[in-house]
Design a protein around this motif. Structure first.
Motif, short mmCIF file in Angstrom:
data_model
loop_
_atom_site.label_atom_id
_atom_site.label_comp_id
_atom_site.label_asym_id
_atom_site.label_seq_id
_atom_site.Cartn_x
_atom_site.Cartn_y
_atom_site.Cartn_z
N LYS A 39 0.83 -1.21 0.00
CA LYS A 39 0.00 0.00 0.00
C LYS A 39 0.87 1.26 0.00
CE LYS A 39 -3.84 -2.24 2.43
NZ LYS A 39 -4.65 -2.29 3.68
N PHE A 40 2.01 1.20 0.69
CA PHE A 40 2.94 2.33 0.67
C PHE A 40 3.57 2.48 -0.72
CE2 PHE A 40 4.15 3.82 5.09
CZ PHE A 40 3.04 3.26 5.72
N GLU B 10 3.40 10.37 3.45
CA GLU B 10 1.98 10.49 3.12
C GLU B 10 1.20 9.26 3.58
OE1 GLU B 10 -0.86 10.93 -0.86
OE2 GLU B 10 1.30 11.32 -0.99
N CYS B 11 1.73 8.08 3.30
CA CYS B 11 1.02 6.84 3.67
C CYS B 11 1.06 6.61 5.18
CB CYS B 11 1.64 5.65 2.94
SG CYS B 11 1.34 5.65 1.16
N TYR B 12 2.16 6.97 5.81
CA TYR B 12 2.25 6.76 7.26
C TYR B 12 1.20 7.60 7.98
CZ TYR B 12 4.52 5.33 11.58
OH TYR B 12 4.78 4.76 12.81
N GLN C 230 6.46 9.54 -0.30
CA GLN C 230 5.41 8.52 -0.30
C GLN C 230 5.24 7.92 1.10
OE1 GLN C 230 7.11 6.05 -3.45
NE2 GLN C 230 5.27 6.36 -4.70
N THR D 2 2.97 2.93 -3.81
CA THR D 2 1.89 3.34 -4.71
C THR D 2 2.28 3.24 -6.18
OG1 THR D 2 2.63 5.64 -4.46
CG2 THR D 2 0.85 4.87 -3.01
N GLN E 171 -1.60 8.38 6.80
CA GLN E 171 -2.91 7.81 6.48
C GLN E 171 -3.26 6.65 7.42
OE1 GLN E 171 -3.27 6.55 2.40
NE2 GLN E 171 -5.23 5.50 2.73
N TYR E 172 -2.24 5.86 7.79
CA TYR E 172 -2.52 4.64 8.57
C TYR E 172 -2.14 4.75 10.05
CZ TYR E 172 -3.15 2.50 3.98
OH TYR E 172 -3.60 2.21 2.72
#
Length: 636
Positions: free
Chosen positions: A309-310, A325-327, A322, A312, A329-330
């Motif tokens: 998922k990280f 941003e993903c960290y 990236q 992308t 998010q989760y």
């Protein structure tokens, strides 16, 4: 009347001249072997069983001075009046056939000139020589092997073996184990303990074959309990986070694991005493609760899914932006916390994070540190271990480190066996820790710890490539045993039952291709990077063995001087490969399972199932055994 009968028999034998009956030959001394009447009876019975043609179509053969004047497989038949010899097959025995040709390009002149390795050239190795394969066996052992392989060809018996054993055990366990011990156990296992195995090990070493000792008890575990059960004095009650049901781990399981440490320690010492360059094998499920291993594997699988998922861009690499941003998010975290995490995991500071670095951050024991900051309770959060489970994982790791240190001190190499897929990610993680410590290039010039790669898995080649890169990055010697896989039916059935895509290759051809590709990858890496990497080609497939030997010669890998490539087969299977390789001075090994009869029955069931699934291979085994009987008893 008696004198008259004797005179009649004398005249009859005189008229026969050089022709002799089998009964007459039985009473004559033999320069090579003098079979007992029991052996003769057993051979007649078995040869009748294995005959593929009708007796009416057979022709009577004659023996001149004790030599059969025909290049055919022959059969002894007793019709109740006299004993005759008849032909049962029209083809020549395998020992009379020319040596098999390599299935890849044959070695050219330049390849042979560049290969300085002493030993027999590949094209001259004859894997169809029954004498090399079976001369070390007694006649009774040959007959027992024939019977075992014949049973393995009866699919109904193999498919229902567990049920038949359960029924038999309910009737009388002692008799059941006695029957199993004298048949399948004696054929596939070397004995109960190191003392019991010594004659087998001595025999192997006389023929240029070294042992791999393997305590063959298998713990397949059970289904995890869902819901809280009353806590018993003998239980470990866990308290997982996120309101998950409690899980119970029995103290008895932990006690058994501690007992197994001593068994494996004795195994390592036995290898040291009998074979300085030998191997000991162990199963991680014998050193930790299988349900705990399954939990660990779930954590690792969910970690890999999170990385995807990280990632992308699906490039296998995640930029710092990236990741941030993903960290966010989760997980709940401030920017400075995220920056510190990135600094810790981007070890080479190249601005990119790959799965190897990501997995180091999300180690199962460190997982609670991250999941307690999850923005939502997802699969990774639900896989988070409790404090009690972390303590059990650490205890399991300590057992493994104890045995690895023992092996390093004894100069023994340790093979970590592959197991069911539901345990394998956890096993790989534990083995990686061992390799980083005990295969450290700064401390040793040879690896101690070998992992196992099952090439019927669709991701086997990818895993081998990733672990090769890990070994470079973390500075340890890569060492691997390459197998096709032993749990094919289980994995496919489990995938179908749980509704996920089968992790197994769809065809045997795909598995064969994967196996040969992984072996070639490692051999070429060894050739390009020099000593350090070691690989064990563990296969019963003659084509794969020939390809590996041929490639070694092309690449100039010299086993005699630098034993970085080993070949191995299971005890009781494919002796034509092992003993032929040993005779040709390759590093040949036999996997010697041992242990009490009752504890190794799951292993024996797998061996029967494996032989049943490769009927062609079993047929080859039978032909070579029959050829050896014919070689010993030319009149049979």
């Amino acid at each position: 009347m008696e004198k008259r009968s004797n005179a009649h028999n004398s005249r009859r034998n005189k008229n026969l001249g050089p022709r002799r009956t089998l009964n007459h030959l039985e009473n004559q001394p033999s320069q090579a072997l003098n079979p007992s009447r029991f052996e003769m009876f057993a051979m007649r019975a078995l040869m009748r069983v294995f005959s593929k043609q009708k007796q009416a179509a057979a022709r009577i053969l004659t023996i001149e001075h004790g030599v059969v004047r025909a290049n055919r497989t022959i059969l002894a038949v007793d019709d109740g009046i006299s004993t005759r010899l008849i032909s049962s097959w029209s083809h020549a025995p395998k020992s009379a056939l020319p040596a098999p040709q390599l299935s890849i390009d044959s070695i050219d002149v330049d390849d042979r000139a560049n290969s300085s390795r002493p030993g027999t050239p590949t094209a001259m190795i004859d894997f169809s020589d029954s004498s090399t394969a079976h001369s070390q066996k007694t006649t009774f052992e040959l007959l027992r092997a024939l019977a075992v392989f014949r049973v393995c060809q009866v699919k109904w018996i193999v498919d229902n073996a567990k049920m038949l054993l359960n029924v038999s055990n309910r009737i009388n366990t002692t008799i059941t184990e006695a029957i199993v011990e004298r048949t399948f156990y004696k054929h596939f296992c070397a004995g109960r303990d190191s003392v019991d195995m010594k004659p087998v090990i001595d025999m192997l070493q006389r023929h240029g074959v070294r042992p791999i000792l393997d305590y063959a008890a298998e713990n397949e575990g059970g289904e995890s309990d869902e819901g809280i059960s009353p806590q018993d004095a003998e239980d470990i009650l866990t308290h997982p986070p996120f309101n998950q049901p409690a899980r119970i781990y029995a103290y008895k399981s932990e006690e058994d694991c501690d007992r197994h440490v001593e068994i494996f320690r004795d195994c390592i010492h036995s290898v040291r005493d009998v074979s300085p360059c030998g191997f000991a094998a162990l199963k991680v499920t014998a050193l930790g609760n299988p349900e705990l291993l399954e939990r660990m594997s779930t954590m690792i699988v969910e970690t890999k899914r999170l990385f995807s998922k990280f990632d992308t861009g699906k490039t296998g690499m995640v930029t710092h932006e990236q990741f941030k941003e993903c960290y966010r998010q989760y997980f709940r975290a401030e920017d400075d916390e995220i920056a510190k995490i990135i600094q810790d995991i981007d070890l080479d500071n190249n601005g990119m994070i790959d799965y190897i670095e990501f997995a180091e951050m999300m180690h199962p024991c460190q997982l609670p540190t991250f999941t307690k900051q999850c923005t939502d309770v997802g699969p990774l959060a639900l896989a988070t271990p409790s404090d009690e489970e972390i303590a059990l994982m650490q205890r399991m790791s300590e057992r493994l480190h104890t045995l690895a240190q023992e092996a390093a001190d004894c100069g023994t190499k340790l093979l970590i066996d592959a197991e069911h897929l539901k345990y394998q990610p956890a096993i790989d993680s534990l083995v990686l820790e061992l390799q980083q410590k005990f295969n450290d290039k700064g401390k040793t010039d040879r690896p101690v710890i070998f992992n196992t790669y099952q090439c019927y898995m669709k991701d086997a080649a990818e895993r081998a490539q990733v672990d090769l890169e890990r070994s470079e990055r973390f500075g340890f010697h890569f060492a691997a045993k390459i197998v096709r896989g032993a749990y094919l039916h289980h994995e496919r059935s489990r995938a179908e039952e749980l509704g996920y895509e089968s992790p197994i290759h769809d065809s045997k051809e795909e598995t064969d291709r994967c196996y040969d590709e992984v072996v070639e990858l490692l051999l070429r890496y060894r050739s390009e990077h020099g000593p350090g990497l070691e690989v064990m080609v563990a296969s019963h497939n003659q084509g794969s063995i020939e390809r590996a030997v041929h490639l070694m010669q092309r690449l100039g890998i010299q086993c005699a001087d630098n034993p970085s490539v080993h070949f191995a087969q299971l005890f009781g299977m494919c002796d034509n490969l092992t003993f032929t390789l040993g005779k040709a001075n390759f590093n040949a090994f036999k996997y010697l399972p041992y242990g009490p009869v009752g504890e190794v029955i799951p292993y024996l069931l797998r061996r029967a199932e494996e032989n049943s699934s490769v009927l062609d291979k079993t047929g080859d085994e039978i032909h070579l055994l029959l050829d050896e009987l014919k070689r010993r008893y030319s009149f049979v």
